[in-house]
Design a protein around this motif. Structure first.
Motif, PDB file in Angstrom:
ATOM      1  N   THR A  39      -2.089   3.934 -12.594  1.00 22.11           N
ATOM      2  CA  THR A  39      -2.633   3.965 -11.296  1.00 22.11           C
ATOM      3  C   THR A  39      -2.349   3.650 -10.065  1.00 22.11           C
ATOM      4  N   PRO A  40      -2.180   4.002  -9.193  1.00 21.63           N
ATOM      5  CA  PRO A  40      -1.634   3.395  -8.081  1.00 21.63           C
ATOM      6  C   PRO A  40      -2.373   2.537  -7.349  1.00 21.63           C
ATOM      7  N   VAL A  41      -1.336   1.483  -7.309  1.00 23.08           N
ATOM      8  CA  VAL A  41      -1.944  -0.328  -6.550  1.00 23.08           C
ATOM      9  C   VAL A  41      -1.279  -0.285  -5.577  1.00 23.08           C
ATOM     10  N   VAL A  42      -1.977  -0.208  -4.649  1.00 24.73           N
ATOM     11  CA  VAL A  42      -1.496  -1.377  -2.597  1.00 24.73           C
ATOM     12  C   VAL A  42      -1.755  -2.249  -2.717  1.00 24.73           C
ATOM     13  N   ILE A  43      -1.217  -3.069  -1.988  1.00 26.55           N
ATOM     14  CA  ILE A  43      -1.579  -4.706  -1.785  1.00 26.55           C
ATOM     15  C   ILE A  43      -1.058  -4.499  -0.679  1.00 26.55           C
ATOM     16  N   LEU A  44      -2.498  -5.805  -0.169  1.00 25.31           N
ATOM     17  CA  LEU A  44      -2.761  -5.893   1.403  1.00 25.31           C
ATOM     18  C   LEU A  44      -1.558  -7.192   1.621  1.00 25.31           C
ATOM     19  N   SER A  45      -1.031  -7.345   2.507  1.00 23.72           N
ATOM     20  CA  SER A  45      -0.927  -8.676   2.478  1.00 23.72           C
ATOM     21  C   SER A  45      -0.492  -9.350   3.793  1.00 23.72           C
ATOM     22  N   ALA A  46      -1.324 -10.633   4.094  1.00 23.50           N
ATOM     23  CA  ALA A  46      -0.619 -11.068   5.291  1.00 23.50           C
ATOM     24  C   ALA A  46       0.979 -11.799   5.315  1.00 23.50           C
ATOM     25  N   TYR A  47       1.270 -11.948   4.147  1.00 24.85           N
ATOM     26  CA  TYR A  47       3.048 -12.759   3.720  1.00 24.85           C
ATOM     27  C   TYR A  47       3.859 -11.778   3.672  1.00 24.85           C
ATOM     28  N   SER A  48       5.049 -11.517   4.151  1.00 22.82           N
ATOM     29  CA  SER A  48       5.928 -10.911   4.106  1.00 22.82           C
ATOM     30  C   SER A  48       7.538 -11.565   3.291  1.00 22.82           C
ATOM     31  N   GLU A  49       6.931 -12.861   2.943  1.00 24.54           N
ATOM     32  CA  GLU A  49       7.908 -13.373   2.144  1.00 24.54           C
ATOM     33  C   GLU A  49       8.555 -12.894   1.144  1.00 24.54           C
ATOM     34  N   LYS A  50       9.915 -12.798   0.689  1.00 28.01           N
ATOM     35  CA  LYS A  50      10.471 -11.824   0.071  1.00 28.01           C
ATOM     36  C   LYS A  50      10.152 -12.147  -1.684  1.00 28.01           C
ATOM     37  N   GLU A  51       9.725 -14.006  -2.052  1.00 29.74           N
ATOM     38  CA  GLU A  51       9.179 -14.133  -2.884  1.00 29.74           C
ATOM     39  C   GLU A  51       7.585 -12.711  -3.517  1.00 29.74           C
ATOM     40  N   LYS A  52       6.985 -13.739  -2.347  1.00 32.05           N
ATOM     41  CA  LYS A  52       5.930 -12.935  -2.791  1.00 32.05           C
ATOM     42  C   LYS A  52       6.041 -10.967  -2.670  1.00 32.05           C
ATOM     43  N   LEU A  53       7.529 -10.322  -2.054  1.00 35.47           N
ATOM     44  CA  LEU A  53       7.912  -8.771  -2.029  1.00 35.47           C
ATOM     45  C   LEU A  53       8.325  -8.628  -3.489  1.00 35.47           C
ATOM     46  N   LEU A  54       9.513  -9.478  -4.182  1.00 38.11           N
ATOM     47  CA  LEU A  54       9.953  -9.405  -4.826  1.00 38.11           C
ATOM     48  C   LEU A  54       9.132  -9.683  -6.455  1.00 38.11           C
ATOM     49  N   LYS A  55       7.358 -10.644  -6.323  1.00 33.27           N
ATOM     50  CA  LYS A  55       7.229 -10.555  -7.639  1.00 33.27           C
ATOM     51  C   LYS A  55       5.960  -9.064  -7.852  1.00 33.27           C
ATOM     52  N   ALA A  56       5.940  -8.464  -6.267  1.00 28.43           N
ATOM     53  CA  ALA A  56       5.275  -7.313  -6.257  1.00 28.43           C
ATOM     54  C   ALA A  56       5.825  -5.973  -7.183  1.00 28.43           C
ATOM     55  N   ILE A  57       7.610  -5.708  -6.898  1.00 26.85           N
ATOM     56  CA  ILE A  57       8.156  -5.484  -7.718  1.00 26.85           C
ATOM     57  C   ILE A  57       8.395  -5.315  -9.258  1.00 26.85           C
ATOM     58  N   ASP A  58       8.519  -6.500  -9.479  1.00 23.85           N
ATOM     59  CA  ASP A  58       8.638  -7.120 -10.764  1.00 23.85           C
ATOM     60  C   ASP A  58       7.298  -6.014 -11.451  1.00 23.85           C
ATOM     61  N   VAL A  59       5.369  -6.047 -10.585  1.00 24.43           N
ATOM     62  CA  VAL A  59       4.537  -6.365 -11.414  1.00 24.43           C
ATOM     63  C   VAL A  59       4.490  -4.328 -11.661  1.00 24.43           C
ATOM     64  N   GLY A  60       4.800  -4.088 -10.509  1.00 31.89           N
ATOM     65  CA  GLY A  60       5.410  -2.750 -10.406  1.00 31.89           C
ATOM     66  C   GLY A  60       3.742  -1.655  -9.105  1.00 31.89           C
ATOM     67  N   ILE A  61       4.116  -3.154  -8.226  1.00 25.73           N
ATOM     68  CA  ILE A  61       3.184  -2.889  -7.187  1.00 25.73           C
ATOM     69  C   ILE A  61       3.328  -1.096  -6.478  1.00 25.73           C
ATOM     70  N   ASP A  62       3.100  -0.113  -6.134  1.00 26.56           N
ATOM     71  CA  ASP A  62       3.256   1.227  -5.461  1.00 26.56           C
ATOM     72  C   ASP A  62       3.698   0.820  -3.828  1.00 26.56           C
ATOM     73  N   LYS A  63       2.579  -0.078  -3.496  1.00 26.03           N
ATOM     74  CA  LYS A  63       3.206  -0.052  -1.854  1.00 26.03           C
ATOM     75  C   LYS A  63       2.868  -1.028  -1.451  1.00 26.03           C
ATOM     76  N   TYR A  64       3.242  -1.548  -0.107  1.00 25.05           N
ATOM     77  CA  TYR A  64       3.195  -3.504  -0.234  1.00 25.05           C
ATOM     78  C   TYR A  64       2.652  -3.177   1.797  1.00 25.05           C
ATOM     79  N   VAL A  65       1.134  -3.375   1.806  1.00 23.32           N
ATOM     80  CA  VAL A  65       1.079  -2.788   3.398  1.00 23.32           C
ATOM     81  C   VAL A  65       0.738  -4.442   4.086  1.00 23.32           C
ATOM     82  N   ILE A  66       1.540  -5.440   4.931  1.00 23.41           N
ATOM     83  CA  ILE A  66       1.380  -5.906   5.448  1.00 23.41           C
ATOM     84  C   ILE A  66      -0.139  -6.486   6.903  1.00 23.41           C
ATOM     85  N   LYS A  67      -0.431  -7.166   6.571  1.00 18.79           N
ATOM     86  CA  LYS A  67      -1.775  -7.147   7.432  1.00 18.79           C
ATOM     87  C   LYS A  67      -1.296  -7.818   8.862  1.00 18.79           C
TER      88      LYS A  67
END
Length: 136
Positions: A79-107
């Motif tokens: 199931t594709p998951v898109v995360i919306l975030s006001a944060y573009s910090e490296k730690e959150k991006l890396l965790k999103a990759i580890d979780v298997g998020i399909d796209k990370y879109v910045i607010k």
């Protein structure tokens, strides 16, 4: 080819105004839009309705978007998951990759950009998963 009108979307956003306006926009595009105000509620609705796509905010009360997404991916890895975030910090991006998020879109969210992302996901993750190769 599957179009948005054939798909169900789960929208998980804790800010009422954002959730309501996005639900209104997506409601005219998707077959069904299910909304939730936190990750725990989103996970329960995911299990109940089995949506085709999930869009979730990263920072929410009770259960954040990444933890909810991790549990969704355990339950339904395709199931594709898109995360919306006001944060573009490296730690959150890396965790999103580890979780298997399909796209990370910045607010703040550009809805045109988000629709391009969703079109790509439908083409690659949903339609691609429906293609069965038959060899002779």
């Amino acid at each position: 080819m599957k179009k948005f009108k054939e798909l169900t979307l789960l929208l998980v956003e804790d800010e009422d105004g954002i959730r309501e306006s996005m639900q209104e926009v997506f409601g005219g595009v998707f077959q069904k839009v299910i909304s939730a105000s936190n990750g725990d509620e989103g996970l329960k609705k995911f299990k109940k309705f089995s949506p085709d796509i999930v869009i979730a905010d990263i920072m929410m009360p009770i259960m954040d978007g990444l933890e909810m997404s991790r549990q969704i991916k355990e339950f339904s890895k395709n199931t594709p998951v898109v995360i919306l975030s006001a944060y573009s910090e490296k730690e959150k991006l890396l965790k999103a990759i580890d979780v298997g998020i399909d796209k990370y879109v910045i607010k703040p969210i550009d809805m045109d950009e988000l629709f391009v992302v969703l079109e790509q996901i439908v083409k690659t993750k949903i339609i691609g998963a429906d293609i069965i190769e038959i060899s002779g």
